[in-house]
Design an enzyme around this catalytic site. Structure first.
Site, PDB file in Angstrom:
ATOM      1  CG  ASN A   1     -15.902  52.027  11.278  1.00  9.69           C
ATOM      2  OD1 ASN A   1     -16.940  51.361  11.213  1.00  9.69           O
ATOM      3  ND2 ASN A   1     -14.691  51.486  11.242  1.00  9.69           N
TER       4      ASN A   1
ATOM      5  CE  LYS B   1     -13.817  50.976  14.771  1.00  6.17           C
ATOM      6  NZ  LYS B   1     -12.552  50.980  15.507  1.00  6.17           N
TER       7      LYS B   1
ATOM      8  CG  HIS C   1     -11.026  48.924   9.996  1.00  2.84           C
ATOM      9  ND1 HIS C   1     -10.610  48.389  11.187  1.00  2.84           N
ATOM     10  CD2 HIS C   1     -11.341  50.217  10.256  1.00  2.84           C
ATOM     11  CE1 HIS C   1     -10.677  49.314  12.138  1.00  2.84           C
ATOM     12  NE2 HIS C   1     -11.121  50.433  11.587  1.00  2.84           N
TER      13      HIS C   1
ATOM     14  CD  GLU D   1     -11.654  47.584  14.774  1.00  4.19           C
ATOM     15  OE1 GLU D   1     -12.748  47.658  14.186  1.00  4.19           O
ATOM     16  OE2 GLU D   1     -11.272  48.444  15.604  1.00  4.19           O
TER      17      GLU D   1
ATOM     18  CD  GLU E   1      -8.894  53.859  10.791  1.00  4.86           C
ATOM     19  OE1 GLU E   1      -9.628  54.658  11.384  1.00  4.86           O
ATOM     20  OE2 GLU E   1      -9.203  52.668  10.618  1.00  4.86           O
TER      21      GLU E   1
ATOM     22  N   GLY F   1      -9.001  52.685  19.088  1.00  3.26           N
ATOM     23  CA  GLY F   1      -9.780  52.248  20.243  1.00  3.26           C
ATOM     24  C   GLY F   1      -8.987  52.229  21.546  1.00  3.26           C
TER      25      GLY F   1
ATOM     26  CB  SER G   1      -7.597  57.574  19.825  1.00  2.59           C
ATOM     27  OG  SER G   1      -7.640  56.231  20.273  1.00  2.59           O
TER      28      SER G   1
END
Ligand code: 13P
Length: 237
Positions: free
Chosen positions: A6, A8, A90, A92, A159, A165, A195
């Protein structure tokens, strides 16, 4: 095994093209059984025409065929590039873009109706993690509200938000506990993300119910991503 990068909001059209050239060479010269997919920014979709062994997917879309939705892309734009795999849910997007479970379920149903492969992300924040496994599972299962977990093209990615991150991956035992509990209820392939890197990937994919990984930062450097692919592919379960 399924190994997904991914990107991003990283990489450009040009750098994705160079990335793809290197990874395609790597896949041509190594016998790799895993399925490899890259989710680049939309601007890099034209690179897909040079991909033979790497599947392309979309990090986002709006659930319309086309229409007056400023700044978004719909089915027609994805279809033009032959994109048939999407990421939904996701953290985010849930947190930064304030996507509610209703919006997410709407996207899911649209993607399902259009026969997309769906990588559906779930994950708990740190305060829920600290509350213990019952709270974690309750939180994760609430993220399946409005989602057809029997959809045959569904892949679930666990996740944990606090591991994304941050360089702090969940420890293997924590991932194992969650993946086992998920697999009892949901029969889809399960990925882990958060990670993932060259040092922890072997123990993660070695878990009984881990069917692959969703990699952010560690996928951005193509040589590093190829090393991760090689490591995973060497693990025979
Ligand atoms: P990192 O690998 O950078 O933690 O990102 C994980 C992720 O969000 C993949 O979707």
């Amino acid at each position: 095994m399924k190994i997904v990068a991914n990107f991003k909001a990283n990489h450009t059209f040009k750098s994705t093209g160079e990335y793809l050239e290197k990874i395609e060479f790597f896949l041509r010269t190594h016998k790799i059984d895993s399925q490899i997919a890259v989710f680049p920014p939309f601007t890099a979709f034209p690179c897909k025409q040079n991909s033979l062994n790497v599947k392309f997917g979309a990090q986002n879309f709006y659930p319309v065929k086309s229409g007056s939705i400023t700044g978004e892309i719909g089915f027609e734009q994805l279809n033009e590039f032959g994109i048939d795999s999407v990421l939904i849910g996701h953290s985010e997007r849930r947190m930064l873009l304030k996507e509610s479970q209703d919006i997410i379920a709407n996207k899911f149903n649209f993607a399902k109706d259009n026969n997309f492969e769906i990588i559906y992300c779930i994950g708990e924040p740190l305060e829920i993690r600290e509350d213990g496994i019952n709270s974690i599972l309750e939180y994760l299962f609430s993220q399946f509200y409005g989602i057809d977990t029997n959809y045959e093209k569904l892949v679930v990615a666990y996740e944990p938000i606090w591991a994304i991150g941050t360089g702090k991956s969940a420890v293997t035992k924590e991932i194992d506990e969650v993946l086992n509990a998920l697999k009892e209820k949901i029969k889809t392939p399960l990925l882990y993300g958060g990670s993932v890197n060259i040092n922890n990937v072997s123990s993660i994919v070695g878990l009984k119910n881990c069917d692959g990984v969703l990699v952010g930062s560690a996928s951005l450097d193509v040589d590093n991503f190829c090393k991760i692919i090689e490591k995973i592919d060497n693990i025979k379960k």
